[in-house]
Write a protein that holds these residues in place. Structure first.
Motif, PDB file in Angstrom:
ATOM      1  N   ARG A  65       6.423   9.915  -1.099  1.00 38.15           N
ATOM      2  CA  ARG A  65       5.446  10.783  -0.441  1.00 38.15           C
ATOM      3  C   ARG A  65       6.149  11.579   0.646  1.00 38.15           C
ATOM      4  O   ARG A  65       6.855  11.007   1.469  1.00 38.15           O
ATOM      5  CB  ARG A  65       4.318   9.963   0.206  1.00 38.15           C
ATOM      6  N   PHE A  66       5.947  12.876   0.649  1.00 36.65           N
ATOM      7  CA  PHE A  66       6.481  13.756   1.691  1.00 36.65           C
ATOM      8  C   PHE A  66       7.979  13.545   1.896  1.00 36.65           C
ATOM      9  O   PHE A  66       8.459  13.410   3.008  1.00 36.65           O
ATOM     10  CB  PHE A  66       5.725  13.552   3.010  1.00 36.65           C
ATOM     11  N   ASP A  67       8.711  13.492   0.783  1.00 31.93           N
ATOM     12  CA  ASP A  67      10.167  13.315   0.785  1.00 31.93           C
ATOM     13  C   ASP A  67      10.617  11.981   1.393  1.00 31.93           C
ATOM     14  O   ASP A  67      11.758  11.837   1.807  1.00 31.93           O
ATOM     15  CB  ASP A  67      10.868  14.468   1.503  1.00 31.93           C
ATOM     16  N   LEU A  68       9.726  11.010   1.470  1.00 39.38           N
ATOM     17  CA  LEU A  68      10.068   9.658   1.914  1.00 39.38           C
ATOM     18  C   LEU A  68       9.828   8.693   0.763  1.00 39.38           C
ATOM     19  O   LEU A  68       8.888   8.861  -0.008  1.00 39.38           O
ATOM     20  CB  LEU A  68       9.208   9.247   3.111  1.00 39.38           C
ATOM     21  N   THR A  69      10.668   7.690   0.661  1.00 38.34           N
ATOM     22  CA  THR A  69      10.538   6.691  -0.391  1.00 38.34           C
ATOM     23  C   THR A  69      10.154   5.356   0.231  1.00 38.34           C
ATOM     24  O   THR A  69      10.764   4.915   1.209  1.00 38.34           O
ATOM     25  CB  THR A  69      11.868   6.540  -1.158  1.00 38.34           C
ATOM     26  N   TYR A  70       9.125   4.742  -0.337  1.00 37.83           N
ATOM     27  CA  TYR A  70       8.634   3.456   0.124  1.00 37.83           C
ATOM     28  C   TYR A  70       8.633   2.484  -1.045  1.00 37.83           C
ATOM     29  O   TYR A  70       8.451   2.875  -2.182  1.00 37.83           O
ATOM     30  CB  TYR A  70       7.175   3.547   0.608  1.00 37.83           C
ATOM     31  N   GLU A  71       8.789   1.209  -0.745  1.00 39.43           N
ATOM     32  CA  GLU A  71       8.458   0.163  -1.697  1.00 39.43           C
ATOM     33  C   GLU A  71       7.104  -0.356  -1.258  1.00 39.43           C
ATOM     34  O   GLU A  71       6.923  -0.710  -0.089  1.00 39.43           O
ATOM     35  CB  GLU A  71       9.497  -0.952  -1.684  1.00 39.43           C
ATOM     36  N   VAL A  72       6.145  -0.375  -2.182  1.00 43.34           N
ATOM     37  CA  VAL A  72       4.774  -0.726  -1.812  1.00 43.34           C
ATOM     38  C   VAL A  72       4.202  -1.780  -2.739  1.00 43.34           C
ATOM     39  O   VAL A  72       4.622  -1.926  -3.890  1.00 43.34           O
ATOM     40  CB  VAL A  72       3.846   0.514  -1.836  1.00 43.34           C
ATOM     41  N   TYR A  73       3.254  -2.527  -2.201  1.00 43.10           N
ATOM     42  CA  TYR A  73       2.408  -3.393  -3.003  1.00 43.10           C
ATOM     43  C   TYR A  73       1.086  -2.657  -3.198  1.00 43.10           C
ATOM     44  O   TYR A  73       0.553  -2.072  -2.258  1.00 43.10           O
ATOM     45  CB  TYR A  73       2.116  -4.724  -2.294  1.00 43.10           C
ATOM     46  N   ARG A  74       0.551  -2.700  -4.389  1.00 43.65           N
ATOM     47  CA  ARG A  74      -0.747  -2.111  -4.692  1.00 43.65           C
ATOM     48  C   ARG A  74      -1.757  -3.249  -4.748  1.00 43.65           C
ATOM     49  O   ARG A  74      -1.506  -4.283  -5.364  1.00 43.65           O
ATOM     50  CB  ARG A  74      -0.681  -1.385  -6.039  1.00 43.65           C
ATOM     51  N   GLY A  75      -2.888  -3.062  -4.078  1.00 38.92           N
ATOM     52  CA  GLY A  75      -3.886  -4.117  -4.046  1.00 38.92           C
ATOM     53  C   GLY A  75      -5.290  -3.563  -3.920  1.00 38.92           C
ATOM     54  O   GLY A  75      -5.500  -2.354  -3.852  1.00 38.92           O
ATOM     55  N   GLY A  76      -6.247  -4.468  -3.882  1.00 38.62           N
ATOM     56  CA  GLY A  76      -7.643  -4.088  -3.739  1.00 38.62           C
ATOM     57  C   GLY A  76      -8.430  -5.183  -3.062  1.00 38.62           C
ATOM     58  O   GLY A  76      -7.998  -6.341  -2.997  1.00 38.62           O
ATOM     59  N   ILE A  77      -9.577  -4.796  -2.533  1.00 39.97           N
ATOM     60  CA  ILE A  77     -10.411  -5.753  -1.805  1.00 39.97           C
ATOM     61  C   ILE A  77     -11.874  -5.367  -1.959  1.00 39.97           C
ATOM     62  O   ILE A  77     -12.191  -4.191  -2.101  1.00 39.97           O
ATOM     63  CB  ILE A  77      -9.985  -5.805  -0.323  1.00 39.97           C
ATOM     64  N   THR A  78     -12.736  -6.359  -1.976  1.00 33.18           N
ATOM     65  CA  THR A  78     -14.182  -6.156  -2.031  1.00 33.18           C
ATOM     66  C   THR A  78     -14.783  -6.766  -0.775  1.00 33.18           C
ATOM     67  O   THR A  78     -14.460  -7.894  -0.412  1.00 33.18           O
ATOM     68  CB  THR A  78     -14.791  -6.828  -3.276  1.00 33.18           C
ATOM     69  N   ILE A  79     -15.648  -5.985  -0.108  1.00 30.73           N
ATOM     70  CA  ILE A  79     -16.251  -6.411   1.153  1.00 30.73           C
ATOM     71  C   ILE A  79     -17.756  -6.215   1.085  1.00 30.73           C
ATOM     72  O   ILE A  79     -18.231  -5.200   0.578  1.00 30.73           O
ATOM     73  CB  ILE A  79     -15.724  -5.561   2.325  1.00 30.73           C
ATOM     74  N   ASN A  80     -18.485  -7.184   1.605  1.00 33.37           N
ATOM     75  CA  ASN A  80     -19.932  -7.015   1.804  1.00 33.37           C
ATOM     76  C   ASN A  80     -20.138  -6.450   3.193  1.00 33.37           C
ATOM     77  O   ASN A  80     -19.777  -7.090   4.188  1.00 33.37           O
ATOM     78  CB  ASN A  80     -20.675  -8.349   1.668  1.00 33.37           C
ATOM     79  N   ILE A  81     -20.691  -5.238   3.249  1.00 37.23           N
ATOM     80  CA  ILE A  81     -21.006  -4.596   4.522  1.00 37.23           C
ATOM     81  C   ILE A  81     -22.522  -4.457   4.562  1.00 37.23           C
ATOM     82  O   ILE A  81     -23.088  -3.616   3.866  1.00 37.23           O
ATOM     83  CB  ILE A  81     -20.320  -3.228   4.660  1.00 37.23           C
ATOM     84  N   GLY A  82     -23.155  -5.312   5.339  1.00 35.17           N
ATOM     85  CA  GLY A  82     -24.618  -5.335   5.355  1.00 35.17           C
ATOM     86  C   GLY A  82     -25.126  -5.757   3.988  1.00 35.17           C
ATOM     87  O   GLY A  82     -24.750  -6.790   3.455  1.00 35.17           O
TER      88      GLY A  82
END
Length: 102
Positions: free
Chosen positions: A62-79
């Motif tokens: 991204r934007f000429d920068l290289t990252y090593e990333v973990y991809r994840g997800g989360i489910t939240i009850n909001i109200g």
């Protein structure tokens, strides 16, 4: 309103990620530790009812920068509502780089 909460959560994630980076000596944060940190951050918004993370980091440019990333997800009850988010965590610092509703 949802975007305000999302931005606050992302900001908290960045702060927590940088703090986590200084306490860990290894080159990468483990996927388990990264997910645990993300769950703590998102728990400020509501009850975490589900989460997942890919265990192997992937390369992101991204934007000429290289990252090593973990991809994840989360489910939240909001109200009364259940919200789902996908996120990218920097594998070296644990910082949340991106959050998207899914």
């Amino acid at each position: 309103m949802k975007w305000k909460s999302l931005l606050i959560g992302t900001g908290l994630g960045l702060v927590a990620g940088y703090a986590l980076a200084h306490t860990l000596k290894s080159e990468h944060v483990t996927a388990e530790k990264a997910l645990k940190a993300a769950k703590r951050i998102f728990a400020n918004k509501g009850e975490v009812t589900g989460s997942w993370i890919h265990m192997v980091p992937e390369v992101l440019e991204r934007f000429d920068l290289t990252y090593e990333v973990y991809r994840g997800g989360i489910t939240i009850n909001i109200g009364e509502e259940q919200e789902r988010f996908e996120f990218l965590l920097d594998a070296k610092t644990g910082a949340i780089l991106e959050v998207h509703p899914s």
